[in-house]
Design a protein around this motif. Structure first.
Motif, PDB file in Angstrom:
ATOM      1  N   HIS A 418     -40.368  38.477  29.306  1.00 48.30           N
ATOM      2  CA  HIS A 418     -39.073  39.153  29.445  1.00 48.30           C
ATOM      3  C   HIS A 418     -37.920  38.236  29.063  1.00 48.30           C
ATOM      4  CE1 HIS A 418     -41.143  42.312  31.625  1.00 48.30           C
ATOM      5  NE2 HIS A 418     -41.798  41.367  32.259  1.00 48.30           N
ATOM      6  N   THR A 419     -36.827  38.849  28.639  1.00 49.10           N
ATOM      7  CA  THR A 419     -35.662  38.074  28.222  1.00 49.10           C
ATOM      8  C   THR A 419     -34.413  38.556  28.950  1.00 49.10           C
ATOM      9  OG1 THR A 419     -36.647  37.661  26.061  1.00 49.10           O
ATOM     10  CG2 THR A 419     -34.261  37.387  26.221  1.00 49.10           C
ATOM     11  N   GLN A 420     -33.595  37.586  29.359  1.00 50.35           N
ATOM     12  CA  GLN A 420     -32.277  37.880  29.914  1.00 50.35           C
ATOM     13  C   GLN A 420     -31.250  37.109  29.085  1.00 50.35           C
ATOM     14  OE1 GLN A 420     -31.251  39.282  33.709  1.00 50.35           O
ATOM     15  NE2 GLN A 420     -32.287  40.704  32.358  1.00 50.35           N
ATOM     16  N   PHE A 421     -29.984  37.411  29.322  1.00 56.17           N
ATOM     17  CA  PHE A 421     -28.925  36.841  28.485  1.00 56.17           C
ATOM     18  C   PHE A 421     -27.814  36.288  29.367  1.00 56.17           C
ATOM     19  CE2 PHE A 421     -31.111  40.390  26.563  1.00 56.17           C
ATOM     20  CZ  PHE A 421     -31.573  39.835  25.376  1.00 56.17           C
ATOM     21  N   ASP A 422     -27.083  35.297  28.836  1.00 55.02           N
ATOM     22  CA  ASP A 422     -26.041  34.674  29.658  1.00 55.02           C
ATOM     23  C   ASP A 422     -24.629  35.012  29.197  1.00 55.02           C
ATOM     24  OD1 ASP A 422     -25.761  33.150  27.364  1.00 55.02           O
ATOM     25  OD2 ASP A 422     -26.305  31.239  28.298  1.00 55.02           O
ATOM     26  N   GLY A 423     -24.510  35.834  28.149  1.00 53.15           N
ATOM     27  CA  GLY A 423     -23.177  36.190  27.670  1.00 53.15           C
ATOM     28  C   GLY A 423     -22.538  35.101  26.808  1.00 53.15           C
ATOM     29  N   MET A 424     -23.254  33.976  26.645  1.00 48.73           N
ATOM     30  CA  MET A 424     -22.753  32.880  25.805  1.00 48.73           C
ATOM     31  C   MET A 424     -23.521  32.845  24.479  1.00 48.73           C
ATOM     32  SD  MET A 424     -20.431  31.497  27.674  1.00 48.73           S
ATOM     33  CE  MET A 424     -20.140  29.845  27.017  1.00 48.73           C
ATOM     34  N   GLY A 425     -24.356  33.855  24.259  1.00 50.90           N
ATOM     35  CA  GLY A 425     -25.123  33.907  23.015  1.00 50.90           C
ATOM     36  C   GLY A 425     -26.541  33.387  23.153  1.00 50.90           C
ATOM     37  N   HIS A 426     -26.979  33.165  24.419  1.00 50.83           N
ATOM     38  CA  HIS A 426     -28.343  32.685  24.639  1.00 50.83           C
ATOM     39  C   HIS A 426     -29.226  33.778  25.221  1.00 50.83           C
ATOM     40  CE1 HIS A 426     -25.845  28.915  25.293  1.00 50.83           C
ATOM     41  NE2 HIS A 426     -26.592  28.608  24.238  1.00 50.83           N
ATOM     42  N   GLY A 427     -30.488  33.719  24.829  1.00 55.68           N
ATOM     43  CA  GLY A 427     -31.522  34.489  25.504  1.00 55.68           C
ATOM     44  C   GLY A 427     -32.382  33.518  26.301  1.00 55.68           C
ATOM     45  N   TYR A 428     -32.919  33.994  27.409  1.00 51.45           N
ATOM     46  CA  TYR A 428     -33.807  33.188  28.264  1.00 51.45           C
ATOM     47  C   TYR A 428     -35.073  34.004  28.444  1.00 51.45           C
ATOM     48  CZ  TYR A 428     -29.509  30.677  29.463  1.00 51.45           C
ATOM     49  OH  TYR A 428     -28.334  29.963  29.410  1.00 51.45           O
ATOM     50  N   THR A 429     -36.191  33.445  28.008  1.00 54.61           N
ATOM     51  CA  THR A 429     -37.435  34.210  28.037  1.00 54.61           C
ATOM     52  C   THR A 429     -38.423  33.582  29.009  1.00 54.61           C
ATOM     53  OG1 THR A 429     -37.114  34.924  25.756  1.00 54.61           O
ATOM     54  CG2 THR A 429     -39.358  35.023  26.609  1.00 54.61           C
ATOM     55  N   LYS A 439     -34.963  28.794  26.546  1.00 57.43           N
ATOM     56  CA  LYS A 439     -33.592  29.213  26.227  1.00 57.43           C
ATOM     57  C   LYS A 439     -33.404  29.087  24.725  1.00 57.43           C
ATOM     58  CE  LYS A 439     -28.836  27.568  27.152  1.00 57.43           C
ATOM     59  NZ  LYS A 439     -28.083  26.497  27.859  1.00 57.43           N
ATOM     60  N   PHE A 440     -32.919  30.144  24.116  1.00 58.77           N
ATOM     61  CA  PHE A 440     -32.725  30.109  22.660  1.00 58.77           C
ATOM     62  C   PHE A 440     -31.414  30.791  22.309  1.00 58.77           C
ATOM     63  CE2 PHE A 440     -33.617  34.576  21.921  1.00 58.77           C
ATOM     64  CZ  PHE A 440     -34.385  34.916  23.017  1.00 58.77           C
ATOM     65  N   THR A 441     -30.973  30.555  21.088  1.00 57.39           N
ATOM     66  CA  THR A 441     -29.725  31.166  20.643  1.00 57.39           C
ATOM     67  C   THR A 441     -30.006  32.465  19.896  1.00 57.39           C
ATOM     68  OG1 THR A 441     -29.856  29.793  18.676  1.00 57.39           O
ATOM     69  CG2 THR A 441     -28.415  29.025  20.444  1.00 57.39           C
ATOM     70  N   LYS A 448     -21.448  31.570  21.423  1.00 61.42           N
ATOM     71  CA  LYS A 448     -20.095  31.082  21.711  1.00 61.42           C
ATOM     72  C   LYS A 448     -20.051  29.568  21.875  1.00 61.42           C
ATOM     73  CE  LYS A 448     -18.968  35.405  24.004  1.00 61.42           C
ATOM     74  NZ  LYS A 448     -18.900  36.115  25.271  1.00 61.42           N
ATOM     75  N   THR A 449     -21.170  28.890  21.672  1.00 64.04           N
ATOM     76  CA  THR A 449     -21.236  27.464  21.983  1.00 64.04           C
ATOM     77  C   THR A 449     -21.326  26.597  20.731  1.00 64.04           C
ATOM     78  OG1 THR A 449     -23.609  27.784  22.220  1.00 64.04           O
ATOM     79  CG2 THR A 449     -22.318  27.758  24.241  1.00 64.04           C
ATOM     80  N   GLY A 450     -21.257  27.166  19.560  1.00 59.97           N
ATOM     81  CA  GLY A 450     -21.339  26.390  18.330  1.00 59.97           C
ATOM     82  C   GLY A 450     -22.743  25.958  17.960  1.00 59.97           C
ATOM     83  N   GLU A 451     -23.754  26.412  18.726  1.00 61.58           N
ATOM     84  CA  GLU A 451     -25.132  26.017  18.416  1.00 61.58           C
ATOM     85  C   GLU A 451     -25.661  26.810  17.212  1.00 61.58           C
ATOM     86  OE1 GLU A 451     -27.157  25.281  22.695  1.00 61.58           O
ATOM     87  OE2 GLU A 451     -25.780  26.952  22.524  1.00 61.58           O
ATOM     88  N   LYS A 452     -26.737  26.308  16.658  1.00 61.55           N
ATOM     89  CA  LYS A 452     -27.376  26.949  15.515  1.00 61.55           C
ATOM     90  C   LYS A 452     -28.024  28.262  15.970  1.00 61.55           C
ATOM     91  CE  LYS A 452     -30.726  25.481  12.143  1.00 61.55           C
ATOM     92  NZ  LYS A 452     -32.062  25.068  12.435  1.00 61.55           N
ATOM     93  N   PRO A 453     -27.878  29.343  15.211  1.00 63.49           N
ATOM     94  CA  PRO A 453     -28.468  30.614  15.638  1.00 63.49           C
ATOM     95  C   PRO A 453     -29.999  30.607  15.596  1.00 63.49           C
ATOM     96  CG  PRO A 453     -27.443  30.851  13.494  1.00 63.49           C
ATOM     97  CD  PRO A 453     -27.101  29.478  13.974  1.00 63.49           C
TER      98      PRO A 453
END
Ligand code: RUQ
Ligand code: CUA
Length: 681
Positions: A418-429, A439-441, A448-453
């Motif tokens: 399952h995956t949830q999201f933090d509203g900063m552009g990350h998924g957590y599986t 944790k992935f982008t 929103k954090t400037g990380e690589k997609p």
């Protein structure tokens, strides 16, 4: 004020020491002994208890001082114990168990009081008739939403075992309605609510023979068995589900699995994953493969994309539906012809189907594949627009091309679910096999954090075998990157041994605003349930009553016609029917003697005339299996036949006052003439 911050201010020296000390340095290294809080004392405590600076930091992160309140409330399903748990966060203190599908005496749910008995009875299935269900397997809670955010009004939860949905009113945290969803025998992860609480959705877990209630051999699985996607209309005033305004869509006999509602760009759509598109039926002693093997042959199963807004229109149109067991059903052929349903290939034995806060990305876990697969709703729309199909499934449903709707695949680790999201552009599986959270982008339009997609950025171990995970305000359009809870199926060695049935383990993880590595703060044993999923709402969104307004009927939440004022109590006999209007207050019932004859039909209405917070009474009659909680301001109705002659004590079951033990009375059931004639016989 945030309790955590208050606690931090109270121990400035400790915190300063922690910040410079780091995990490996002993607590005794803190130097400033002049503080009034006495770092020496804290050091001594830490030393005596064997706590590291890291432990102490985590204690501060979780600690909510006595008398202070939590910031969030987590609603956790209770699995095959059939209830919901309300748990404060970050303290992880259990606030309440809410009985849903299983009778529960503390709340007086299912032991004679009308509100619980009615919900349970109305929730019995029509097919097969005659089953009085006394348990359920709660799986997926869904909080009501307004504009895509939790609004704190209502909670829905499905029964995995019996295909039902329960409705909890968060005004009083009570189950008010159970609906046996027609044409659905069992349901699993297909629970979600649409962004404005128009519908609560549930789909079948295992297909059943159609028409439902008929018999068919599994040899005729493909021809005779069907699944269903049910869209249960929510009454906007009461939160109750209304079958007369609801509809279903017939589905192929796959195992429909996890599901989620579209939001924002994808609002109006719903997504349902599946497995066993092989349509295996087991039969491992009949020369076949077990379901486990038979359902894992294909490289792809299908994510069902359903246009529910269009389906709701079709359901209203004349001649487009069939009435089946009390609900309108859009048959599969109509659904295909009207463009309501499309299939998207999802890799091998998928699990999870989670829509990100922007509504653009749908993330699917692999179960047997180390990747999460991320679909792009914009590409799905374009493919449907161009009719860019790779063909149809065996039932004629168009299949979109995997490559043309794929956003990316990210390798996260073994057994993603399952995956949830933090509203900063990350998924957590969650990863069951790896016992970890990844944790992935997501795409750069939401990061929103400037990380690589579409990149794995962090992993944390959990203990052990995680199923779901949940983030604060996680299923909304605005998740808060505050806490993540890992719902671990196994606890193994994490707690004292309490026999071979081990507790589940909830682990509280700090998300650091989505900006840092995840950090494990605390473990919480769940020793009364197997929570499958939770949703976490900000505590200040809940507007629960702390006392019922005087004379409330908790079913309607309106004044009860059976309320009685102190001094007006009465007993009215009408033939063999005896009706009693009783009051309860500290520390007596009025009347405290009820005289009836064996066989009388007793209607008892008790008004708890208190308006003091927490002045709850109870009402129990020995040997009659009657027990109810009588909350202040509430009118509780009982309806029973006094079929057992004798003199029975009734008493208040809540320790309400110094003279609580004196709050009691008698139910005198005079034996019928025939019984008197044969004493001792
Ligand atoms: S799904 S066994 Cu919620 Cu992973 Cu149920
Ligand atoms: Cu009322 Cu105890």
């Amino acid at each position: 004020m945030k309790p955590l911050r208050r606690a931090v201010r109270a121990f400035p020296v400790l915190v300063a020491a922690l910040l410079v000390a780091g995990a490996s340095v002993s607590c005794s290294s803190s130097s400033n002994k002049s503080s009034s809080t006495g770092s020496g004392d804290l050091d001594t405590i830490a030393k005596e208890r064997g706590l590291t600076p890291e432990d102490m930091k985590h204690a501060l992160q979780q600690f909510v001082p006595p008398g202070k309140h939590d910031d969030y409330v987590m609603f956790a399903s209770g699995g095959h114990a059939g209830q919901v748990l309300a748990i404060g966060m970050p303290s992880m203190r259990i606030l309440k168990e809410i009985a849903v599908f299983t009778p529960e005496p503390w709340q007086g749910f299912g032991y004679g009081a009308d509100w619980g008995d009615k919900a349970l009875k109305d929730g019995n299935p029509a097919i097969p008739a005659g089953t009085d269900l006394t348990w359920g397997d709660t799986h997926h809670p869904a909080l009501s939403e307004t504009n895509g955010d939790y609004d704190g009004r209502w909670l829905y939860i499905n029964d995995r075992a019996n295909g039902r949905v329960g409705f909890v009113d968060l005004k009083d945290f009570r189950t008010k309605q159970i609906v046996a969803v027609p044409n659905i025998q069992t349901s699993h992860g297909g629970m979600f609510i649409t962004p404005n609480s128009d519908y609560v959705h549930v789909s079948s877990a295992f297909p059943e023979p159609w028409p439902p209630g008929s018999y068919a051999d599994v040899k005729d699985y493909k021809e005779k068995f069907r699944g269903a996607s049910a869209w249960l209309k929510i009454d906007p005033a009461t939160g109750r589900m209304d079958l007369s305004q609801s509809f279903e869509i017939e589905l192929p006999p796959y195992n429909q699995d996890l599901a989620d509602a579209g939001k924002l760009v994808s609002d109006g759509w719903g997504f349902i994953g599946s497995f066993n598109t092989e349509m295996a039926t087991g039969g491992n002693m009949e020369g076949g493969k077990s379901l486990e093997a038979g359902a894992s042959l294909n490289n792809f199963d299908y994510l069902h994309a359903i246009n529910w807004k269009k389906a709701a229109e079709v359901a209203k149109a004349a001649g487009k539906t069939e009435e089946m067991n009390g609900i309108k059903v859009i048959r599969l052929k109509t659904a295909i012809d009207e463009g309501l349903i499309y299939m998207i290939p999802e890799p091998k034995s998928p699990h999870g189907a989670d829509v990100d806060p922007s509504g653009r990305y749908i993330v699917v876990g692999g179960k047997l594949d180390p990747h999460v697969t991320i679909f792009d709703f914009n590409k799905i729309q374009a493919a449907i627009g161009k009719k860019d199909y790779e063909g149809t499934d065996p039932f004629g449903i168009p299949i979109l091309k995997f490559e043309s709707v794929l956003a990316a695949q990210v390798e996260v680790g073994a057994g993603p679910l399952h995956t949830q999201f933090d509203g900063m552009g990350h998924g957590y599986t969650s990863m069951f096999l790896a016992s970890a959270v990844a944790k992935f982008t997501l795409g750069d339009d939401v990061v929103k954090t400037g990380e690589k997609p579409f990149t794995l950025v962090d992993t944390i171990k959990v203990n052990y075998n995680i199923g779901h995970l949940a983030i604060t305000e996680g299923d909304t359009e605005h998740p808060e990157p505050k806490y993540l809870v890992a719902l671990n199926k196994w606890s193994i060695d994490r707690f004292l041994t309490v026999g071979p049935l081990h507790p589940q383990n909830f682990q509280l993880i700090d998300l650091k605003g989505g900006n840092g590595p995840m950090e494990l703060i605390a473990d919480m044993p769940i020793g009364m349930a197997e929570p499958h999923y939770t949703q976490i709402i900000k505590a200040d969104k809940l507007k629960a009553l702390d006392v019922y307004p005087a004379d409330t009927d908790s079913i309607t939440m309106a004044p009860s016609k059976d309320a009685i004022k102190f001094g007006d109590e009465k007993v009215v006999r009408n033939g063999s029917e005896v009706e009693i209007w009783m009051t309860a207050q500290r520390s007596h019932f009025t009347p405290d003697i009820i005289r009836v004859k064996q066989g009388d039909h007793v209607k008892l209405h008790i008004t708890n005339i208190e308006q003091t917070k927490d002045a709850t009474h109870g009402f129990a009659i020995a040997d009659y299996n009657i027990q109810a909680s009588l909350e202040p301001g509430e009118v509780t109705n009982f309806d029973f036949v006094a079929d057992k002659p004798g003199s029975y004590d009734f008493y208040c079951t809540e320790f309400c006052s110094a003279l609580h033990l004196e709050m009691a009375g008698w139910l005198l059931v005079e034996p019928a003439a025939s019984a008197v004639a044969a004493p001792g016989g």
